[in-house]
Design a protein around this motif. Structure first.
Motif, PDB file in Angstrom:
ATOM      1  N   ASN A  48      27.287  56.858  43.406  1.00 21.41           N
ATOM      2  CA  ASN A  48      27.810  56.593  42.056  1.00 21.41           C
ATOM      3  C   ASN A  48      26.770  55.914  41.155  1.00 21.41           C
ATOM      4  N   LEU A  49      25.552  56.449  41.175  1.00 24.08           N
ATOM      5  CA  LEU A  49      24.468  55.859  40.395  1.00 24.08           C
ATOM      6  C   LEU A  49      24.266  56.618  39.083  1.00 24.08           C
ATOM      7  N   GLU A  50      23.955  55.892  38.040  1.00 25.05           N
ATOM      8  CA  GLU A  50      23.658  56.480  36.738  1.00 25.05           C
ATOM      9  C   GLU A  50      22.148  56.524  36.518  1.00 25.05           C
ATOM     10  N   ILE A  51      21.699  57.259  35.505  1.00 19.20           N
ATOM     11  CA  ILE A  51      20.275  57.377  35.205  1.00 19.20           C
ATOM     12  C   ILE A  51      19.871  56.259  34.246  1.00 19.20           C
ATOM     13  N   ALA A  52      18.816  55.541  34.602  1.00 21.78           N
ATOM     14  CA  ALA A  52      18.392  54.385  33.802  1.00 21.78           C
ATOM     15  C   ALA A  52      17.845  54.805  32.437  1.00 21.78           C
ATOM     16  N   ASP A  53      17.039  55.864  32.409  1.00 21.74           N
ATOM     17  CA  ASP A  53      16.416  56.284  31.149  1.00 21.74           C
ATOM     18  C   ASP A  53      16.075  57.764  31.273  1.00 21.74           C
ATOM     19  N   THR A  54      16.900  58.614  30.656  1.00 20.48           N
ATOM     20  CA  THR A  54      16.697  60.059  30.814  1.00 20.48           C
ATOM     21  C   THR A  54      15.389  60.536  30.182  1.00 20.48           C
ATOM     22  N   SER A  55      14.858  59.793  29.221  1.00 20.55           N
ATOM     23  CA  SER A  55      13.610  60.205  28.575  1.00 20.55           C
ATOM     24  C   SER A  55      12.417  60.086  29.516  1.00 20.55           C
ATOM     25  N   ARG A  56      12.561  59.336  30.594  1.00 21.39           N
ATOM     26  CA  ARG A  56      11.483  59.168  31.570  1.00 21.39           C
ATOM     27  C   ARG A  56      11.759  59.945  32.866  1.00 21.39           C
ATOM     28  N   THR A  57      12.835  60.725  32.885  1.00 17.53           N
ATOM     29  CA  THR A  57      13.322  61.348  34.114  1.00 17.53           C
ATOM     30  C   THR A  57      13.231  62.862  34.003  1.00 17.53           C
ATOM     31  N   PHE A  58      12.714  63.512  35.075  1.00 16.70           N
ATOM     32  CA  PHE A  58      12.438  64.950  34.997  1.00 16.70           C
ATOM     33  C   PHE A  58      12.675  65.642  36.347  1.00 16.70           C
ATOM     34  N   PHE A  59      13.000  66.923  36.257  1.00 13.19           N
ATOM     35  CA  PHE A  59      12.972  67.802  37.419  1.00 13.19           C
ATOM     36  C   PHE A  59      11.845  68.810  37.212  1.00 13.19           C
ATOM     37  N   THR A  60      11.094  69.101  38.274  1.00 14.16           N
ATOM     38  CA  THR A  60      10.014  70.083  38.195  1.00 14.16           C
ATOM     39  C   THR A  60      10.170  71.077  39.345  1.00 14.16           C
ATOM     40  N   PHE A  61      10.338  72.344  39.000  1.00 14.49           N
ATOM     41  CA  PHE A  61      10.524  73.376  40.022  1.00 14.49           C
ATOM     42  C   PHE A  61       9.198  74.085  40.251  1.00 14.49           C
ATOM     43  N   ASP A  62       8.452  73.619  41.239  1.00 14.95           N
ATOM     44  CA  ASP A  62       7.105  74.139  41.447  1.00 14.95           C
ATOM     45  C   ASP A  62       6.843  74.712  42.828  1.00 14.95           C
ATOM     46  N   CYS A  63       7.690  74.379  43.800  1.00 11.87           N
ATOM     47  CA  CYS A  63       7.439  74.872  45.158  1.00 11.87           C
ATOM     48  C   CYS A  63       7.738  76.364  45.271  1.00 11.87           C
ATOM     49  N   ASN A  64       8.829  76.786  44.669  1.00 11.31           N
ATOM     50  CA  ASN A  64       9.201  78.192  44.729  1.00 11.31           C
ATOM     51  C   ASN A  64       9.609  78.660  43.342  1.00 11.31           C
ATOM     52  N   PRO A  65       8.618  78.883  42.461  1.00  6.69           N
ATOM     53  CA  PRO A  65       8.942  79.212  41.082  1.00  6.69           C
ATOM     54  C   PRO A  65       9.440  80.619  40.843  1.00  6.69           C
ATOM     55  N   THR A  66       9.846  81.318  41.894  1.00  5.55           N
ATOM     56  CA  THR A  66      10.533  82.591  41.695  1.00  5.55           C
ATOM     57  C   THR A  66      11.978  82.484  42.151  1.00  5.55           C
ATOM     58  N   GLY A  67      12.310  81.386  42.843  1.00  5.09           N
ATOM     59  CA  GLY A  67      13.658  81.289  43.395  1.00  5.09           C
ATOM     60  C   GLY A  67      13.914  82.375  44.420  1.00  5.09           C
ATOM     61  N   SER A  68      12.832  82.869  45.061  1.00  9.56           N
ATOM     62  CA  SER A  68      12.943  83.999  45.976  1.00  9.56           C
ATOM     63  C   SER A  68      13.566  83.614  47.311  1.00  9.56           C
ATOM     64  N   ASP A  69      13.606  82.332  47.596  1.00  9.05           N
ATOM     65  CA  ASP A  69      14.223  81.844  48.826  1.00  9.05           C
ATOM     66  C   ASP A  69      15.603  81.296  48.475  1.00  9.05           C
ATOM     67  N   GLN A  70      16.621  81.712  49.224  1.00 11.72           N
ATOM     68  CA  GLN A  70      17.989  81.341  48.897  1.00 11.72           C
ATOM     69  C   GLN A  70      18.201  79.829  48.894  1.00 11.72           C
ATOM     70  N   LYS A  71      17.564  79.133  49.838  1.00 13.45           N
ATOM     71  CA  LYS A  71      17.744  77.677  49.902  1.00 13.45           C
ATOM     72  C   LYS A  71      17.093  76.991  48.706  1.00 13.45           C
ATOM     73  N   TYR A  72      15.900  77.466  48.325  1.00 14.34           N
ATOM     74  CA  TYR A  72      15.257  76.912  47.131  1.00 14.34           C
ATOM     75  C   TYR A  72      16.101  77.202  45.891  1.00 14.34           C
ATOM     76  N   ALA A  73      16.614  78.435  45.792  1.00 17.48           N
ATOM     77  CA  ALA A  73      17.431  78.804  44.635  1.00 17.48           C
ATOM     78  C   ALA A  73      18.657  77.898  44.535  1.00 17.48           C
ATOM     79  N   ALA A  74      19.270  77.606  45.673  1.00 18.08           N
ATOM     80  CA  ALA A  74      20.444  76.730  45.679  1.00 18.08           C
ATOM     81  C   ALA A  74      20.072  75.309  45.252  1.00 18.08           C
ATOM     82  N   ASN A  75      18.951  74.813  45.769  1.00 14.93           N
ATOM     83  CA  ASN A  75      18.503  73.464  45.389  1.00 14.93           C
ATOM     84  C   ASN A  75      18.185  73.387  43.899  1.00 14.93           C
TER      85      ASN A  75
END
Length: 600
Positions: A48-75
């Motif tokens: 039940n945690l909130e984000i302290a500062d969304t302007s400093r918070t990011f997601f980066t999808f770089d391991c599997n940038p095609t989403g070709s693996d089902q588990k990566y696509a789900a994540n």
């Protein structure tokens, strides 16, 4: 204070810090990638945690940038949904490597702090910033609190004196450092690099060297920012920045001076990045594939070096060259400068910007027995597939891809070396020639009764497992996509018999939907009817399948023991000795069965 001590002190409530001290540090940039990002979300939600500062918070999808693996696509989708709900920016699959993006986008600047679920977040040392790879709980805490605790590391001052040889790249520099310090002599240290030649290194070269600090065991390899770096970061961030430097009287735990003029082009031998040798020791070693990219060498300068060598040349016959720029901006720059055309004309595969082969990513994996020459930072066994991986500079990899063996840019042969025709393995030939042991035409076993029509091949063996080629691994996935029977593989016993309904095996032509039963030791499958392709696949694989009209009078229930006679076409319930007629093997099916399969 040293560089690392100054940055930590500036982001804590303390004016000064010393090695060994544990302090809370405010984190300027908090990132989670597709590899681990879903677990960060899980930790946040469950606690039940909130984000302290969304302007400093990011997601980066770089391991599997095609989403070709089902588990990566789900994540990735888990992270996207969370980001939408909380107003967090996502650098999605079209963006590139997160640690490069935070520099490119001006989020990280000299003297700042960055954490990511990426063990190579210490790349930020290239711009004189503190970057650290951390686990899922750490990153979740940074998202929620805006700070994390950290133990101030000891610092090492490393001075590179002398002139850099013209044929020594940034990758060669760091491979020479690995040769000198190995994987643990700098373990836990913050390393600061100095020297006249160091000051002239470009951002791309600094990133290459900083990236492999992880492989040396260092907390970080830090470059005091040059004026060129300051100008770049100010332009990218749109901010006026203050130069950060270690104090003149900073205290270092150790100091080293190495002669840069003695450095030579090097290669890491398969298995260990620190197992580095002079390239001449492995020259002319035949390769199957080559890879240029990763967070270590996917920069624009690396792409230009690669294009210079590949221009008007072709990748050697039988060799596969894969090229992956680090960010989409670099990819587009390659397009604008005509580099993509050079790569493609040479016969290379060019992928979406991203990490590529690391973490079982989208491009760069190799198969059993395959020898790869890579610009990556790691070549641990299994890290980039089931083959073996050498590490080298982009120039070496490009030259070797053209030559067909490991070589240098100044020693590319006029004609590439090609693979000699192989010989069939004697063991395999002997196995094929061996007499097929007499196969039983009457079998007994316990039954599983599955009263469902139209059980298709995706229910039997889902497409997410289609890359598996070892029959021994297939059994555990049998029926894991059939509702109510997901645990079949765990309950089934060798020698069991499956009885099902109409149109069993409808759908695709995948052989695995037959072989998974053979893997489990299932002796036979009985159905009212089979899918046409499935029937052929089973017969050709010598997997006993038989059809029946009506077996109700047998009063069968799960785990009753039965006898099946393939030749005479009878099914007997051994619990009550009742027998019914079923369709026997045809002459063709019996012949294929007895020789162990169509190719037996």
């Amino acid at each position: 204070m040293t560089l690392i001590e100054k940055i930590i002190a500036n982001h804590s409530e303390k004016k000064t810090v010393v090695p060994g001290e544990i302090v809370d540090i405010c984190i300027d940039v908090r990132a989670a990638r597709d590899f681990g990002g879903a677990n960060v979300v899980k930790n946040l939600v469950e606690n039940n945690l909130e984000i302290a500062d969304t302007s400093r918070t990011f997601f980066t999808f770089d391991c599997n940038p095609t989403g070709s693996d089902q588990k990566y696509a789900a994540n990735q989708q888990t992270c996207r949904m969370y980001a939408r709900d909380h107003g967090i920016q996502v650098y999605d699959i079209d963006s590139g490597i997160g640690t490069h993006l935070v520099i490119e986008q001006g989020l990280a600047t000299p003297g700042s702090t960055v954490v990511s679920t990426d063990s190579h977040a210490n790349i930020l040392g290239a711009v004189g910033a503190f970057g650290q790879g951390m686990g899922d709980q750490d990153i979740a805490a940074a998202f929620a609190n805006g700070s994390v605790w950290f133990k101030v590391p000891k610092s090492v001052k490393l001075t590179l004196s002398g002139k850099r040889p013209e044929n020594v790249s940034a990758k060669d520099i760091v491979l020479n450092l690995l040769h000198r310090f190995g994987a643990n002599e700098l373990l836990g240290y913050s390393v600061e690099l100095y020297g006249a030649e160091v000051e002239t290194l470009s951002l791309d070269e600094r990133i290459t060297i900083a990236s492999m600090g992880t492989e040396m065991g260092a907390i970080i390899v830090m470059f005091p920012p040059s004026q060129a770096i300051m100008d770049y970061c100010e332009a990218r961030s749109g901010k006026k920045l203050e130069m950060i430097q270690a104090d003149a009287d900073a205290v270092y735990d150790q100091e080293f001076e190495l002669d840069l003029s003695s450095f030579v082009p090097m290669v890491s031998k398969p298995g260990h990045p620190e197992d580095t040798v002079d390239i001449n020791e492995v020259k002319k070693s035949k390769i199957d594939s080559a890879f240029i990219g990763s967070c270590t060498n996917g920069r624009m300068e690396d792409m230009r070096i690669t294009a210079r060598i590949l221009k008007d040349r072709k990748v050697a016959p039988g060799v596969v060259l894969k090229i992956v720029p680090a960010t989409d901006e670099i990819w587009k720059q390659c397009l604008e400068e005509g580099l993509i055309k050079i790569f493609k004309d040479a016969g290379a595969l060019v992928g979406n910007a991203g990490c590529a082969g690391c973490a079982a990513g989208q491009i760069g994996q190799n198969g059993p027995g395959e020898v790869t020459l890579s610009t990556g930072n790691r070549n641990f066994a299994g890290k980039q597939g089931k083959g073996s991986v050498y590490l080298a500079s982009p120039a070496t990899v490009a030259a070797s891809a053209v030559a067909g063996y490991i070589t240098t840019e100044d020693d590319i042969p006029a004609e590439p070396v090609v693979f000699a025709p192989g010989k069939a393995e004697q063991a395999a030939a002997a196995k094929k020639k061996a007499a097929v042991e007499a196969r039983p035409v009457v079998v007994e076993g316990k039954v599983w009764i599955i009263k469902k029509d139209n059980i298709d091949t995706d229910m039997i063996y889902h497409n997410r497992y289609l890359t598996i080629t070892d029959i021994n691994e297939m059994g555990k996935y049998t029926f894991d996509n059939l509702k109510g029977w997901e645990d079949f593989a765990k309950k089934a016993e060798c020698g069991d018999i499956v009885i099902t309904a109409k149109n069993f095996g409808a759908g695709s032509s995948r052989q695995q939907a037959v072989d998974c039963f053979k893997s489990l030791g299932i002796q036979a499958i009985l159905a009212e009817s089979f899918g046409a392709i499935y029937e052929r696949n089973a017969i050709n694989a010598a997997m006993p399948i038989l059809t029946y009209q009506n077996i109700a009078e047998l009063d069968l229930k799960d785990r009753d023991k039965v006898r099946v006679d393939f030749a005479n076409g009878t099914l007997t319930n051994l619990e009550n000795n009742k027998t019914v007629q079923i369709t026997p093997f045809s002459d063709v099916q019996m012949a294929i069965y007895k020789k162990g399969g169509l190719l037996g």
